[in-house]
Design an enzyme around this catalytic site. Structure first.
Site, PDB file in Angstrom:
ATOM      1  N   HIS A 227      -8.203 -11.545  20.076  1.00 25.45           N
ATOM      2  CA  HIS A 227      -8.406 -12.581  18.932  1.00 25.45           C
ATOM      3  C   HIS A 227      -9.732 -12.194  18.408  1.00 25.45           C
ATOM      4  CE1 HIS A 227      -9.271 -16.525  17.266  1.00 25.45           C
ATOM      5  NE2 HIS A 227      -8.423 -16.920  17.684  1.00 25.45           N
TER       6      HIS A 227
ATOM      7  N   GLU B 275      -5.779 -10.687  14.561  1.00 22.86           N
ATOM      8  CA  GLU B 275      -5.537 -10.651  15.930  1.00 22.86           C
ATOM      9  C   GLU B 275      -4.306  -9.976  16.266  1.00 22.86           C
ATOM     10  OE1 GLU B 275      -5.481 -14.847  17.202  1.00 22.86           O
ATOM     11  OE2 GLU B 275      -6.648 -15.261  15.417  1.00 22.86           O
TER      12      GLU B 275
HETATM   13  O1  TA6 Z   1      -5.729 -17.742  16.367  1.00 20.96           O
HETATM   14  C1  TA6 Z   1      -5.855 -18.770  15.475  1.00 20.96           C
HETATM   15  C2  TA6 Z   1      -5.986 -20.127  16.484  1.00 20.96           C
HETATM   16  O2  TA6 Z   1      -5.234 -20.066  17.508  1.00 20.96           O
HETATM   17  C3  TA6 Z   1      -6.275 -21.168  15.590  1.00 20.96           C
HETATM   18  O3  TA6 Z   1      -5.238 -22.110  15.511  1.00 20.96           O
HETATM   19  C4  TA6 Z   1      -7.540 -21.759  15.790  1.00 20.96           C
HETATM   20  O4  TA6 Z   1      -7.684 -22.924  16.495  1.00 20.96           O
HETATM   21  C5  TA6 Z   1      -8.426 -20.471  16.487  1.00 20.96           C
HETATM   22  O5  TA6 Z   1      -7.379 -19.794  17.022  1.00 20.96           O
HETATM   23  C6  TA6 Z   1      -9.652 -20.739  17.335  1.00 20.96           C
HETATM   24  O6  TA6 Z   1      -9.257 -21.662  18.752  1.00 20.96           O
HETATM   25  P1  TA6 Z   1     -10.410 -22.027  19.542  1.00 20.96           P
HETATM   26  O7  TA6 Z   1      -9.567 -22.536  20.887  1.00 20.96           O
HETATM   27  O8  TA6 Z   1     -11.134 -20.793  20.013  1.00 20.96           O
HETATM   28  O9  TA6 Z   1     -11.160 -22.958  18.873  1.00 20.96           O
END
Ligand code: TA6
Length: 296
Positions: free
Chosen positions: A166, A268
């Site tokens: 990510h 990602e």
């Molecule tokens: O990868 C995108 C995502 O899934 C979004 O929906 C957003 O919420 C982000 O990741 C961050 O997630 P987190 O659980 O780290 O706050």
């Protein structure tokens, strides 16, 4: 690098690699190589920082990131595994990013550093995800970042998983940046999840949380003010996820300053297929991302 955390040295692993800790005993791997500096936490095996000599950092870390054993760290390259987003009784994006990993091996030469982190199933993981596994994050850091996430099924039955590397990229300013090379088909969680089509070059000027089908080419993130292109090559993935919460989204996150959405963008390397990827007993699969920069 990470000066605000007032880290103290615990152990020298090799000429460029040290283990350091903060006032709460949270451990970091700090790398000061002739060609770059980098940092990981053992919590999540998360790359937090990577910067080539005479360059702006490539990886973004929130100034308000919270370091404790319960939380995922905002920024760097969180390892989402064995799910992406919410699934059954697993924490959002899985448990790998909030688990304590160990350093399995390290190696360095004049070009760079190779370091491997390992996470195995434990009583706690088995309670919420009943499989024996070995998860390895292999980081090869030179003038590039290469991260390989190797999922190994050590159980007697197959398992199904989703995952993501990510990556939070560090930007001069989101309005000076554009992306090329993403697949034209994507679905945006913020807009009814129907399949949409993007143009060749994308400028982000509002919140985005989109899953693009896997790109067949190199993805380029161009940053005009930093005068550079960041190239991203992913393998083993089925999609690329692009996320920026924008100002309203950032305001809702306690670990992200309100205006910092301006300086970050997640692109990602992800496995998001709702059916998941299957790994048979004693087999493994690799998800990777390779990031390099070229000056403009
Ligand atoms: O990868 C995108 C995502 O899934 C979004 O929906 C957003 O919420 C982000 O990741 C961050 O997630 P987190 O659980 O780290 O706050």
């Amino acid at each position: 690098m990470l000066k605000h955390l007032n880290l103290r040295k615990k152990k020298q692993l090799s000429e460029s690699i040290q283990v350091q800790y903060d006032s709460a005993g949270f451990e970091f791997i700090i790398i000061e190589h002739a060609n770059f500096s980098a940092a990981f936490t053992l919590h999540g095996a998360q790359l937090l920082h990577f910067q080539l000599q005479d360059q702006q950092p490539i990886i973004w870390l929130s100034e308000a990131a919270i370091f404790n054993d319960q939380k995922a760290i905002r920024g760097g390259v969180p390892v989402c595994w064995p799910c992406f987003g919410k699934a059954n009784n697993l924490p959002n994006h899985g448990f790998a990013r909030t688990s304590e990993w160990s350093v399995e091996s390290f190696n360095e030469n004049t070009q760079g550093v190779e370091i491997e982190f390992l996470l195995r199933d434990s009583k706690e993981t088995y309670k919420i995800w009943p499989y024996h596994f070995e998860l390895t994050l292999k980081a090869s850091l030179t003038d590039k970042i290469k991260l390989e996430l190797i999922s190994r099924n050590c159980d007697s039955k197959p398992f199904i998983y989703n995952a993501a590397l990510h990556t939070y990229f560090n930007l001069s300013n989101i309005s000076s940046c554009s992306i090329t090379g993403l697949h034209k088909n994507y679905s945006d969680k913020l807009d009814a999840s129907k399949l949409k089509t993007s143009s060749k070059s994308i400028v982000i000027d509002k919140p985005i949380d989109a899953i693009f089908q896997k790109s067949s080419t190199v993805i380029k993130l161009t940053d005009e003010l930093f005068a550079r292109n960041i190239s991203i090559k992913n393998t083993g993935n089925d999609s690329e996820v692009v996320w920026n919460p924008w100002q309203n989204g950032a305001q809702m996150l306690t670990d992200m300053p309100d205006s910092s959405y301006n300086n970050m963008l997640c692109i990602e390397s992800a496995i998001t297929n709702p059916m998941g990827n299957v790994i048979e007993s004693q087999q493994s699969r690799v998800l990777s991302t390779e990031i390099s920069i070229e000056s403009k």
